[in-house]
Every structure is written in C-alpha cells, then in structure tokens.
Design an enzyme around this catalytic site. Structure first.
Site, short mmCIF file in Angstrom:
data_model
loop_
_atom_site.label_atom_id
_atom_site.label_comp_id
_atom_site.label_asym_id
_atom_site.label_seq_id
_atom_site.Cartn_x
_atom_site.Cartn_y
_atom_site.Cartn_z
CD GLU A 258 -2.44 1.22 2.72
OE1 GLU A 258 -3.87 1.79 2.88
OE2 GLU A 258 -1.89 0.57 3.80
CE LYS A 318 -8.16 0.32 3.36
NZ LYS A 318 -7.20 1.24 4.28
CB CYS A 374 -4.40 -1.06 5.19
SG CYS A 374 -3.33 -0.30 6.69
#
Length: 519
Positions: A258, A318, A374
């Site tokens: 990321e 995301k 994440c």
C-alpha cells in the site's frame, strides 16, 4: 488479556483472562456488570491500542480505546444479568462474548474488529479451529473453555466454604461431577484444535514481495512521495538482478505494498513510465499499491495490476476506508469537537466489490490473487469474499509507516497468519516498512522482516482451491450465537428470573443452580 497478543504472544493468557472476567461478572447484575466490563476493557484496550496515538496524540487513542471498551461493558451487563443468581453460566458467557465481538466488528461506521480474541491465537490449538467456523468460532470456544474453568473454581471454593461452615459437610472428598467435569470439559476444548488439519499441499508459484521503506516514519512519511516510489523500484530491480544472475528463482508475481506509489500512476507520466520500465525488466506482472485522484473531489486507495506489454490491466479499490483517517464521517458534526478533522482534506471512496487479479505463472498455473488493503485484513467478510470469488492465494498490502516502531505491525501480521489458516490459503503480506512475510496455509510466517528496513520476501507458496468449512458457513456462527443469546434473554425475562437478582452466593448450591450450570 494484553499478553495474548503480539508482541507478548502468550496465547494461554486469553482463556485465563476470560476465566477471570467470567468470574468477576457472575452474579453482579447488569449495572455492575457494565462498569466492571468497561474498566476491564479500558485496562485491555488502552495499552493494546497505544500505537493509534503514536503520532496523532492521546485524544484519538483514548477515544478509540474507550469506544472499544464500551462493547465489553455491554458484554458485562448482559452476562451480569444472565448470571445474576450467582452461578457461572459457561454457555451464556460464550454467547455474550461472540455477540459483543460481532457487534464491535460492525459498529459504528463499519466497526473495528482489531484485537478480536482469535487474532492472538495463530500459535495455539484454539487457533486451528478457525478453519471450522472462522474467528467467531475460535472466540466462542475460548470463552466457553474459560467459563468452564471459572465454574470449576467456583464450585471448589463453595465446597471449601461449606466445609468451614458450622454443621456443614466434613468430608474432604471433592464432588467430582461438580468440579472435575467443568475442568475436563475445558481441557477437551483446549486440545480439540489439534485434531483440525491445516493442509499445505497444492501446485506452487513463486512470489516476490518488496518492502521498499520510506524516508522517515510518521504522518508525513509520504511527503517525499517520489522517494518512496524510487525505493520500491530500486529494491525490485536489485531483486531482479539476483534473478538475472541465477542467484534467485524468477517470480511469477511481484507485489508492492500500500502507498508504494502515492503519485497517481495513471495520471502522472513520470510515475507511470517508471512502473512500466520496472515491469518490463521483471518480465512478470506487478501489483502496485497507490492512490488515484478520482472520482472528482475524492481519492481512491487502490491496488493496480501491471502486466508486461499491456500496462495497467486491472484494479481493486479499497472497500473499507478507515473512518477519521481516510475519510471523515459526519464531518460537520465532528468539527464541533475538533478542527483536526479537516486535516483529511479529501475523503477516500469505498470500492464496489471484492478484488481478484488473475495471471498465469511461468508454468501456466493460474494465480488468482484475492486483494485486501491494510486494515481490511481484520474484516471477516472482506477476506471471505475474496476467497469465495475464487482466490487461490491472498495478497495483503499495507503501510505501517504512520505507526512507527509499535506493535501495530506485528498485530496485523498475526491477523494475516490466522486468515491463512481460516481459508486454507497462502498469504503474501507486504508492508512499506515491515513487517512483511510469506505465509503458508498452516499459518506459518516465513522470512519475517524487520521494521523500517528495505527488504524483500521471496519464495514458492502453494496455490489451493479447496474451501474450508469456515469459508462455506460464512457469518452463520455469529448469527446462530445472536439468536441463541436472544432466546436465552427472552426465556430469562419470561421466566421471571429476576427474583434472585443481587442475591449473594451461598455455600451450598441449590437444585436451581445445578440447572443454571447446565446452561
């Protein structure tokens, strides 16, 4: 409870902590149960989430810890009421725990499931149970085991108290049914996971994860965005030089973490050219974590697939941006409490669905990489959706630069290890600054890197298509637990069980308490 999670990793602390919690909450009623749960929750979450305030100060950290502790307060209230007659009720305690964790994982603003009980159990027999029913099932079994320990201890103390009472029994023999059976049940539950297989067979592919590092840790880690991109390019080309020299196997898929390119690689010609040149040198597909300046007025946190001779061929956005970090919910309202909310100038938008990148290995083996960015690794549904969409390997891209040298990164790696066991999938876990690792489907982390170093993780990982029972049952364990708890609460209300609320324990358990123990 803190000791059960990284970096202490004393997994047995979890059932012992819950046994003490079950004992402390038993017989206290709803109000005292709530206060006891809240205080205990603060004692757990304040130190365990200290990384959340490392650069932003104490207020966000303590606010988050207090919010999470409120859910344990709710658990204490529910169980305190259910056990108000004074006897430990193992099934009730386990159901309350699972429902409270499920609620915490969903609310508010999509929830924060970090530090679920299961996430500290990758090295324990309990952890292996994740393949049967996911993290909720692991939490249920640990809580049930813990409450059985508390029940056995409670009976032992009651017998000792009865023996000291004038006119009480004088026999030194401990009633085996009331003492030994709960402890035997706890032992069986504690060892049951050893019978759960965690296969690691299957065709393999070569993976290369690149941890490029950042110029400096902190909130402004990416003020030198070009330096971060250059670091990942340099580390990748160095790894490729080892391949060209015959010192390392050629990767089938290369993964950057990321924020590896926070310069929009689809709109900035320099960044795009550098990435395409790197892909050409690799001669293999590359997954890049980056930011896109889209849609208008917003930002997208993305994984981008680049292939040799084709350029960018796929993307994943995301799905669960982090509230108060990547977007500000109800901005006007929260601005009344702090002007700091406007440090997030442009909100991140959520993606439309699961991410799955499909490429072929050099041998022709299909690689179907399920994506998570994440904190998404902590959300059961996001990881399960990727597997149900067809992933035969999982890729977790993360950036831990904003949390410095704290336990956040080890805690996150522990979650990825449990996900590997839950879904029977290898995991490529790659961070900008560490910890990064290659994880086999049995939860073993290989080549774990150090924090804030430039490094690569490389090697063969099995690609598996078989689905675990946990994958197939999905959220069912949580909904069954919720239905069972509601039934238990309804029966308690209809049965008028409040008559004995607040009554102290008595040395000699009654027949009614025997019935309670069965539940």
């Amino acid at each position: 409870m803190c000791l059960a999670f990284p970096t202490f990793d004393v997994w047995v602390a979890a059932p012992l902590a819950l046994a003490l919690w079950a004992w402390a909450w038993t017989g206290v009623g709803a109000r005292r149960g709530f206060l006891t749960g809240l205080v205990g929750g603060l004692a757990f979450f304040v130190p365990s989430l200290s990384w959340s305030g490392i650069y932003v100060g104490s207020l966000p950290w303590l606010a988050l810890a207090t919010l999470e502790a409120l859910f344990l307060g709710l658990a204490g209230a529910l169980y305190g009421w259910l056990s108000r007659r004074g006897s430990v009720r193992p099934l009730a305690f386990a159901l309350v725990w699972v429902v409270a964790e499920g609620f915490r994982a969903r609310a508010p603003y999509g929830g924060f499931p970090w530090l679920k009980l299961a996430f500290g159990q990758a090295d324990s027999p309990f952890g292996r149970l994740v393949a049967l029913g996911g993290a909720p099932f692991v939490g249920f079994v640990i809580a049930l085991c813990a409450a059985l320990l508390a029940l056995g201890a409670q009976h032992a103390l009651r017998v000792l108290a009865a023996r000291r009472t004038p006119g009480g029994p004088t026999s030194s023999r401990m009633p085996s049914r009331r003492f030994v059976l709960p402890l035997a049940g706890a032992l069986v539950l504690g060892l049951a996971g050893l019978a759960v297989p965690l296969p690691t067979d299957g065709p393999s592919a070569q993976f290369l994860g690149v941890q490029g590092n950042v110029p400096h840790p902190g909130l402004d880690f990416n003020s030198e965005r070009r330096a971060v991109l250059d670091n990942h390019i340099a580390a990748t080309l160095k790894a490729q030089a080892d391949v060209d020299a015959g010192r390392a196997p050629a990767p089938d898929l290369v993964v950057w973490p990321e924020n590896a390119s926070d310069i929009d690689p689809l709109r900035n010609a320099d960044a795009k050219d550098l990435i395409l040149e790197t892909v050409a040198a690799l001669r293999r597909p590359l997954i890049v974590g980056g930011l896109l300046a889209e849609p208008v007025g917003f930002v997208s946190n993305v994984s981008l697939l680049f292939e040799p001779g084709k350029g960018n061929t796929d993307r994943y956005v995301k799905r669960h941006p982090v509230p108060f970090a990547e977007y500000i919910p109800n901005r006007a309202f929260w601005r009344n409490f702090s002007a700091e909310v406007d440090l997030v100038r442009r909100d991140f938008v959520p993606g439309p669905g699961p991410g799955l990148f499909t490429v072929k290995s050099a041998s022709g083996q299909p690689i179907r990489a399920g994506l998570a960015i994440c904190f998404e690794v902590a959300y059961d549904d996001i990881m399960r959706d990727a597997v149900q969409t067809g992933a035969n390997v999982l890729v977790v891209q993360t950036n831990n630069a904003t949390f410095g040298f704290t336990v956040e990164s080890p805690q996150q790696l522990a979650i990825s290890r449990l996900r590997a066991m839950e879904f029977g999938r290898s995991v490529v876990h790659v961070s900008t600054v560490g910890q990064s690792a290659l994880i086999t489907p049995d939860g073993t982390a290989h080549q774990v890197t150090s924090l804030f170093t430039q490094a690569v993780v490389r090697g063969a990982l099995p690609l598996r298509d078989a689905t675990t029972l946990a994958t197939r049952v999905g959220e069912a364990p949580e909904w069954v637990a919720a239905a069972a708890l509601l039934t238990m609460l309804a029966l308690g209300l209809l049965g008028g069980r409040g008559a004995g609320a607040g009554a102290p324990d008595v040395p000699g358990p009654t027949k009614d308490e025997d019935d309670d123990d069965a539940a």
